[in-house]
Design a protein around this motif. Structure first.
Motif, PDB file in Angstrom:
ATOM      1  N   ASP A  40     -28.107  11.579   0.197  1.00 32.39           N
ATOM      2  CA  ASP A  40     -29.210  11.739   1.036  1.00 32.39           C
ATOM      3  C   ASP A  40     -27.374  12.330   1.729  1.00 32.39           C
ATOM      4  OD1 ASP A  40     -31.320  12.781   2.646  1.00 32.39           O
ATOM      5  OD2 ASP A  40     -30.223  11.284   4.206  1.00 32.39           O
ATOM      6  N   GLY A  41     -27.398  13.379   2.342  1.00 27.46           N
ATOM      7  CA  GLY A  41     -26.569  13.770   3.741  1.00 27.46           C
ATOM      8  C   GLY A  41     -25.089  13.968   3.280  1.00 27.46           C
ATOM      9  N   ARG A  42     -24.679  14.182   1.842  1.00 31.04           N
ATOM     10  CA  ARG A  42     -23.324  13.497   1.869  1.00 31.04           C
ATOM     11  C   ARG A  42     -23.265  14.846   0.834  1.00 31.04           C
ATOM     12  NH1 ARG A  42     -22.530   8.854  -2.566  1.00 31.04           N
ATOM     13  NH2 ARG A  42     -20.238   9.489  -2.202  1.00 31.04           N
ATOM     14  N   ILE A  43     -22.229  16.020   1.513  1.00 28.55           N
ATOM     15  CA  ILE A  43     -21.996  17.225   0.971  1.00 28.55           C
ATOM     16  C   ILE A  43     -20.318  16.239  -0.370  1.00 28.55           C
ATOM     17  CG2 ILE A  43     -20.030  18.851   1.212  1.00 28.55           C
ATOM     18  CD1 ILE A  43     -22.478  19.058   3.635  1.00 28.55           C
ATOM     19  N   GLY A  44     -20.548  17.310  -0.985  1.00 36.95           N
ATOM     20  CA  GLY A  44     -20.324  17.690  -2.422  1.00 36.95           C
ATOM     21  C   GLY A  44     -21.197  16.503  -3.434  1.00 36.95           C
ATOM     22  N   VAL A  45     -22.021  15.819  -3.259  1.00 32.79           N
ATOM     23  CA  VAL A  45     -22.507  15.553  -4.353  1.00 32.79           C
ATOM     24  C   VAL A  45     -23.051  15.428  -5.066  1.00 32.79           C
ATOM     25  CG1 VAL A  45     -24.474  14.523  -3.117  1.00 32.79           C
ATOM     26  CG2 VAL A  45     -23.556  13.071  -4.125  1.00 32.79           C
ATOM     27  N   LEU A  46     -23.482  16.802  -5.337  1.00 31.56           N
ATOM     28  CA  LEU A  46     -24.394  17.556  -6.460  1.00 31.56           C
ATOM     29  C   LEU A  46     -23.919  17.168  -8.019  1.00 31.56           C
ATOM     30  CD1 LEU A  46     -26.019  20.473  -4.438  1.00 31.56           C
ATOM     31  CD2 LEU A  46     -26.592  18.595  -4.484  1.00 31.56           C
TER      32      LEU A  46
ATOM     33  N   SER B  36     -25.817  20.134   2.849  1.00 28.44           N
ATOM     34  CA  SER B  36     -26.021  19.141   2.258  1.00 28.44           C
ATOM     35  C   SER B  36     -27.927  19.469   2.015  1.00 28.44           C
ATOM     36  CB  SER B  36     -26.518  17.927   2.945  1.00 28.44           C
ATOM     37  OG  SER B  36     -26.669  17.868   3.568  1.00 28.44           O
ATOM     38  N   MET B  37     -28.216  18.699   0.470  1.00 26.23           N
ATOM     39  CA  MET B  37     -29.845  18.834   0.126  1.00 26.23           C
ATOM     40  C   MET B  37     -30.134  18.499   1.094  1.00 26.23           C
ATOM     41  SD  MET B  37     -29.872  19.618  -3.841  1.00 26.23           S
ATOM     42  CE  MET B  37     -29.961  21.469  -4.802  1.00 26.23           C
ATOM     43  N   THR B  38     -32.285  18.611   1.812  1.00 26.36           N
ATOM     44  CA  THR B  38     -32.655  17.809   2.211  1.00 26.36           C
ATOM     45  C   THR B  38     -33.467  16.814   1.176  1.00 26.36           C
ATOM     46  OG1 THR B  38     -34.409  19.741   1.607  1.00 26.36           O
ATOM     47  CG2 THR B  38     -33.254  19.413   3.312  1.00 26.36           C
ATOM     48  N   THR B  39     -33.610  15.870   1.787  1.00 28.09           N
ATOM     49  CA  THR B  39     -35.011  15.475   0.904  1.00 28.09           C
ATOM     50  C   THR B  39     -36.024  15.866  -0.156  1.00 28.09           C
ATOM     51  OG1 THR B  39     -34.167  13.511   1.930  1.00 28.09           O
ATOM     52  CG2 THR B  39     -36.404  12.843   0.389  1.00 28.09           C
ATOM     53  N   PRO B  40     -36.615  16.408   0.400  1.00 25.86           N
ATOM     54  CA  PRO B  40     -37.037  17.386  -0.816  1.00 25.86           C
ATOM     55  C   PRO B  40     -37.083  18.115  -1.992  1.00 25.86           C
ATOM     56  CG  PRO B  40     -38.461  17.299   1.375  1.00 25.86           C
ATOM     57  CD  PRO B  40     -36.745  17.036   1.470  1.00 25.86           C
ATOM     58  N   GLU B  41     -35.475  18.610  -1.707  1.00 26.19           N
ATOM     59  CA  GLU B  41     -34.838  19.549  -3.148  1.00 26.19           C
ATOM     60  C   GLU B  41     -33.916  18.490  -2.970  1.00 26.19           C
ATOM     61  OE1 GLU B  41     -33.702  23.463  -0.201  1.00 26.19           O
ATOM     62  OE2 GLU B  41     -32.206  21.919   0.281  1.00 26.19           O
TER      63      GLU B  41
ATOM     64  N   VAL C 108     -38.935  10.542 -14.214  1.00 23.11           N
ATOM     65  CA  VAL C 108     -38.028   9.329 -13.929  1.00 23.11           C
ATOM     66  C   VAL C 108     -38.580   8.931 -12.899  1.00 23.11           C
ATOM     67  CG1 VAL C 108     -35.944  10.111 -11.773  1.00 23.11           C
ATOM     68  CG2 VAL C 108     -37.116  11.952 -13.230  1.00 23.11           C
ATOM     69  N   GLU C 109     -38.562   7.409 -13.302  1.00 20.11           N
ATOM     70  CA  GLU C 109     -38.836   6.662 -11.994  1.00 20.11           C
ATOM     71  C   GLU C 109     -39.251   6.961 -10.901  1.00 20.11           C
ATOM     72  OE1 GLU C 109     -38.916   1.863 -14.141  1.00 20.11           O
ATOM     73  OE2 GLU C 109     -37.350   2.173 -12.819  1.00 20.11           O
ATOM     74  N   SER C 110     -40.052   6.465 -10.176  1.00 21.23           N
ATOM     75  CA  SER C 110     -39.918   6.592  -8.803  1.00 21.23           C
ATOM     76  C   SER C 110     -38.754   5.593  -7.534  1.00 21.23           C
ATOM     77  CB  SER C 110     -40.885   5.505  -7.884  1.00 21.23           C
ATOM     78  OG  SER C 110     -42.065   6.529  -8.321  1.00 21.23           O
ATOM     79  N   ALA C 111     -38.379   4.260  -7.997  1.00 23.19           N
ATOM     80  CA  ALA C 111     -37.548   3.155  -7.611  1.00 23.19           C
ATOM     81  C   ALA C 111     -35.778   4.722  -8.065  1.00 23.19           C
ATOM     82  CB  ALA C 111     -37.044   2.454  -8.101  1.00 23.19           C
ATOM     83  N   LEU C 112     -35.905   4.597  -9.577  1.00 22.45           N
ATOM     84  CA  LEU C 112     -34.685   5.408  -9.393  1.00 22.45           C
ATOM     85  C   LEU C 112     -34.507   6.927  -8.231  1.00 22.45           C
ATOM     86  CD1 LEU C 112     -32.267   6.206 -10.825  1.00 22.45           C
ATOM     87  CD2 LEU C 112     -33.730   7.412 -12.754  1.00 22.45           C
ATOM     88  N   GLN C 113     -35.611   7.389  -8.177  1.00 19.43           N
ATOM     89  CA  GLN C 113     -35.821   8.952  -7.055  1.00 19.43           C
ATOM     90  C   GLN C 113     -34.958   8.788  -5.848  1.00 19.43           C
ATOM     91  OE1 GLN C 113     -39.149  11.548  -7.514  1.00 19.43           O
ATOM     92  NE2 GLN C 113     -39.873  10.835  -9.330  1.00 19.43           N
ATOM     93  N   ALA C 114     -35.750   7.304  -5.613  1.00 20.58           N
ATOM     94  CA  ALA C 114     -35.713   6.968  -4.107  1.00 20.58           C
ATOM     95  C   ALA C 114     -34.346   6.193  -3.654  1.00 20.58           C
ATOM     96  CB  ALA C 114     -36.838   5.165  -3.688  1.00 20.58           C
ATOM     97  N   THR C 115     -33.613   5.984  -4.979  1.00 21.50           N
ATOM     98  CA  THR C 115     -32.429   5.555  -4.570  1.00 21.50           C
ATOM     99  C   THR C 115     -31.455   6.548  -5.111  1.00 21.50           C
ATOM    100  OG1 THR C 115     -32.885   2.979  -5.700  1.00 21.50           O
ATOM    101  CG2 THR C 115     -30.830   3.783  -6.121  1.00 21.50           C
ATOM    102  N   LEU C 116     -31.724   7.628  -5.590  1.00 23.92           N
ATOM    103  CA  LEU C 116     -30.642   8.801  -5.479  1.00 23.92           C
ATOM    104  C   LEU C 116     -30.901   9.340  -4.992  1.00 23.92           C
ATOM    105  CD1 LEU C 116     -30.977   9.966  -9.239  1.00 23.92           C
ATOM    106  CD2 LEU C 116     -28.606   9.644  -8.138  1.00 23.92           C
TER     107      LEU C 116
END
Length: 954
Positions: free
Chosen positions: A321-327, A287-292, A308-316
């Motif tokens: 985060d930590g989910r394999i196969g979510v890309l 899984s990707m890190t948060t910066p990635e 990209v709205e900051s709130a959208l970035q944080a929610t996504l």
């Protein structure tokens, strides 16, 4: 800000910096100086929209800035925001995100977030001749290879070829090499089939005009297709021999890169020569890190002139985060959010309109399907069922479909293909069709329902389709026709679903039936002759008696082997059936365990005997029992916390649904008295609820958490302190003695990234926390306003720590990490924690951990399982039970207050409650059975075994 933030966010950040340099005057003071409202001035530096020039210059002047320079800056930002985004060749604005489709080499300019991994793979390719890139479905292997590795290899002027194995890997290899050598594919197929050194020789011939140091890089993408689509073991083994020989031969000029799904990597171990070359040449795609993730989200938008709205970035980032196969789901959700953008901004509101990560793909598929006519919908259903390869002990996968397998002469068929392709649900080329990404299989409920409705029928149909292809390939040889049981099964299925056969499949089945009729007539003629030989059989009677003894012994051994195989298959199917038919699933598991009492059938039995099953529309992040054990709270991605009465049998009653209108609820916790409930929300707020009457919760207070999503909440043992963990990497302690007026005590700032969970010691003097920065930390909070960090645990090397729990006696700490392990620590002296044991067995990262009330057992969750461990001797923990009912990631675990039940929840949108006394659970398995296993059901799952249902009639 991330590297992909646009001009508007940079403008807002610089404006706030100007205010800081001016001594940080309050907005009321700025309003007094400028005569503009505080709302107008705060909005100017908020980054949501560009303020008017007058407001901007007034803000700058009030902060003693250079108005002339800022006026030029305002005009530059306004012009940049006005620039149109890139457009396609047809004139339509091009989406900056690829959606479900994998990145190709032409998408390299918008492929972000994998720089480190691309360099790792590139280095591995130049160091080794055989490399395996391994990752879960949806982890981004294809995109990494095509949009990351291929451009990196191209910089060295090395030739590159890309192939996928499909059903006939040797043919695909011949087609690929023909472009290099100029030879015809037909001749190459014969050459490859005859000589294991053929690939080695052809590559050397094809590179004769290239520099001596240049090698051919052959990328075999979707390598798992040699196991899912190639049905000929001989061709599969020959293909592997060709690759291994070509990379290990003296003078080799070939380097092979395999892209293989992690759940099929174990299949590679069946081939010793392949294992040998893969020993030191593996790259894991995790899984990707948060910066990635931030790069993936913001950089393509920035290149297209969007923000990209900051709130959208944080929610996504929080949801991915930590989910394999979510890309692919993230990319698809962003593409759908782009369709709902506000001007040049991608917003959180647009994201919620699209349905979010899991909902966007389902929304797109469902919308496209509903728009079809009734006839087209029937055709689309048959198409999707053919495009899925049913898993055998693994998840279902996509299956490439040749156009020749379909009846495409109807206008409806062509129209359906066009509409599905335009929606990017399928991909088309000159000879084949396939689902755009396997994420569609897992997240479109309608397709999942089709696949579970009649899996045995789907397998029968798939076998019939394959047999038709073989029959046609052998010029309709009568020897390739169905006979006996296979024909009877196919005929019964076709009678129940006549509209699902193509013309070629009907022709095959009719030929089978005609041949059977002819053979039956011939059999009758032979019967008349055989009756004449009855006298001779009497003479042979003594010999028959002798051979019967041996036959009985052989039949017994064969029956045991048959029963074990049937039990193994039924155990897997029972887990899948549990969602839709609990009575049938439980009885199948009981019978399977009775036929073959193995660990596998026992785990299946325990999973299907869970006394409670809760289904919700979205993933369930957290569960918690009330102190009296009568109520279970679930926190979900559907923006709700739900309270359930779990005192009854299998199906609980929903007492109340507590809405959180704007965001996901990540965490939930009861206070020690059971009168309060705390919820952690993605909209940056912690809420406290009075649940004295659980059917009518009352909101008492909302505790804001700046601009950061809240991950977890937990009450201290005395209920007077609340700890909250957040996306910002902080832990906040609040005094909730008066829950209507909570007050902040302090903020713990030792972590450097997201903090996922926290746990108090029984005396409330110590707090343990777990975070993305690969550490768990221990704090002395005897004086809550002056916390002291006592220790940082770093044993989970290179991976996030998601879960943390303190034992009931306060002497042990358990941590759960993304490195597939849980660890036990002696914290008798919390300043010097000592590791007691490492718990291994999970095959994916661990998310949850919890001690039983008596401290003798520990529950962990990760991948698709939860596990219960006996830790009576904490230095030698022993695995006690594996709970396998969930079909996707298990996120949280929680023991009931009496320790007699364990609740689990996860991404499959369910929560389960399983009794921990498994022997009693099995002994009382029939207590809740309402519908007895019928003879028809028995014969379907246990053919050739005498009907003997495990539960008596009620």
């Amino acid at each position: 800000m991330g590297s992909g933030d646009g001009p508007l966010l940079r403008w807002a950040a610089d404006l706030r910096n100007l205010r800081d340099k001016a001594g940080s005057p309050g907005y009321r003071e700025l309003a007094r100086r400028t005569h503009y409202s505080t709302a107008a001035l705060s909005g100017a530096a908020g980054g949501r929209k560009l303020p008017s020039l007058a407001v901007a210059l007034a803000y700058v002047q009030a902060c003693d800035g250079d108005t002339a320079a800022w006026e030029r800056r305002w005009r530059e930002v306004a012009a940049e925001l006005a620039e149109p985004a890139p457009r396609s060749a047809e004139g339509e604005q091009a989406a900056p995100y690829v959606g479900l489709s994998a990145f190709q080499i032409e998408d390299a300019d918008r492929f972000f977030g994998r720089d480190q991994l691309v360099e790792q793979v590139r280095a591995r390719v130049f160091d080794s001749r055989f490399t395996a890139v391994v990752g879960a479905s949806g982890a981004g292997k294809t995109s990494l290879l095509r949009a990351g590795l291929l451009p990196a290899i191209a910089e060295h002027a090395w030739p590159v070829s890309v192939m996928t194995p499909k059903a006939h890997p040797i043919e695909e290899c011949a087609l690929t090499l023909s472009a290099l050598t100029g030879a015809t594919p037909t001749l190459l197929v014969a050459d490859l089939a005859a000589d294991t050194r053929a690939v080695h020789r052809l590559v050397r011939q094809g590179l004769a005009d290239h520099p001596a140091e240049a090698d051919l890089v052959l990328v075999v993408d979707q390598f798992e297709e040699i196991f899912t689509l190639c049905t000929d073991p001989g061709e599969r083994s020959r293909f592997l021999d060709l690759l291994v020989t070509a990379t290990t031969a003296d003078g080799s000029r070939l380097r092979v890169v395999l892209g293989v799904r992690a759940d099929f990597y174990g299949h590679c171990s069946r081939y010793p020569h392949l294992v040998q070359v893969l020993q030191q040449a593996q790259v894991l795609v995790g899984s990707m890190t948060t910066p990635e993730l931030r790069e993936v989200i913001t950089r393509p938008a920035s290149l297209a002139g969007l923000s990209v709205e900051s709130a959208l970035q944080a929610t996504l980032c929080a949801e991915a985060d930590g989910r394999i196969g979510v890309l692919p789901l993230v990319s698809h959700a962003l593409r759908e959010t782009w369709h709902r953008r506000r001007g040049n901004a991608l917003t959180l509101a647009g994201y919620h309109e699209s349905g979010g990560i899991a909902g966007a793909i389902a929304h797109t598929a469902e919308t496209t399907y509903i728009a079809l006519t009734e006839t087209q919908q029937r055709w689309a259903r048959q198409l999707f069922l053919r495009l899925v390869a049913l898993g055998e002990g693994t998840e279902d996968t996509k299956r490439r479909l040749g156009r020749g397998e379909l009846d495409l002469e109807h206008d409806d068929a062509v129209a359906v293909l066009d509409q599905l392709a335009q929606a990017r649900l399928i991909t088309l080329d000159h000879d084949g069709i396939e689902i755009a990404h396997e994420a569609l299989i897992r997240h479109w409920p309608r397709l999942a329902g089709w696949l579970t409705q009649d899996r045995e029928g789907l397998r029968t149909h798939r076998q019939l389709t394959d047999a038709t292809t073989v029959w046609e390939g052998l010029d309709r040889d009568p020897g390739a026709l169905y006979r006996g049981t296979r024909l009877a099964i196919a005929r019964d299925w076709s009678d129940s679903a006549p509209d699902r056969l193509t013309a070629r499949e009907r022709a095959f089945l009719h030929a089978c039936l005609d041949a059977e009729a002819g053979e039956r007539a011939a059999t009758q003629r032979r019967s008349r002759r055989l009756r004449q030989l009855v006298a001779l059989l009497a003479v042979l009677f003594l010999l028959a008696v002798t051979t019967t003894v041996y036959a009985v012994h052989t039949r017994t051994a064969t029956a045991e082997q048959r029963n074990a195989a049937i039990a193994k298959n039924v155990a897997v199917e029972a887990i899948e059936l549990f969602r839709t038919n609990q009575d049938l699933a439980a009885q199948l598991s009981l019978t399977a365990h009775r036929l073959a009492p193995t660990a596998e059938t026992r785990d299946s039995l325990i999973s299907t005997l869970a006394t409670t099953l809760i289904n919700q529309p979205h993933e369930i992040y957290s569960v918690d029992f009330s102190p009296d054990g009568r109520v279970l709270a679930t926190a979900s991605g559907d923006h709700t916390v739900r309270l359930w009465d779990v005192t009854g049998p299998r199906i609980p009653d929903e007492l109340a649904s507590i809405p959180n209108a704007t965001s996901t609820v990540f965490g939930v916790d009861f206070d020690p008295r059971g009168h309060l409930l705390a919820t952690a929300n993605g909209d940056n707020v912690v809420r406290l609820w009075d649940i004295t009457d659980p059917r009518h919760p009352i909101e008492l207070a909302a505790i804001p958490n700046a601009n950061n999503a809240v991950y977890g909440v937990t009450f201290s043992p005395d209920g007077r302190t609340l700890a909250t963990t957040s996306f910002a990497g902080t832990v906040r302690l609040s005094d909730v003695t008066d829950p209507r007026r909570p007050t902040e005590l302090t903020t713990l700032t030792g972590h450097t990234s997201v903090v996922y969970s926290a746990a108090f010691s029984p005396d409330g003097r110590t707090l343990a926390t777990a975070g993305e920065d690969q550490t768990a930390r221990i704090w002395n909070i005897t004086e809550p306003r002056r916390p002291i960090q006592l220790a940082a645990l770093t044993a989970h090397t290179g991976s996030a720590v998601y879960g943390v729990a303190v034992s009931p006696d306060g002497r042990m700490l358990a941590t759960a990490g993304n490195d597939n392990t849980a660890r036990l620590w002696d914290i008798t002296d919390p300043r010097v924690p000592a590791e007691l044991a490492t718990l291994t067995g999970h095959t994916s990262g661990l998310f949850g951990v919890d001690f039983s009330p008596d401290g003798r057992t520990l529950a962990t969750s990760g991948g698709t399982t939860a596990r219960i461990w006996n830790i009576t001797d904490p230095r030698h923990p022993a695995e006690q039970t594996v709970i396998t009912g969930h079909i996707t990631g298990v996120w949280s675990v929680s023991f009931s207050p009496d320790g007699r039940a364990l609740s689990t929840s996860g991404w499959d949108r369910t929560a389960r409650i399983t009794p921990t006394d498994t022997d009693e659970l099995i002994a009382r398995a029939c207590d809740h059975i309402r519908t007895r296993l019928t003879p028809t059901e028995w014969n379907r799952y246990f053919p050739a075994i005498t009907y003997d249902p495990p539960c008596p009639p009620r």
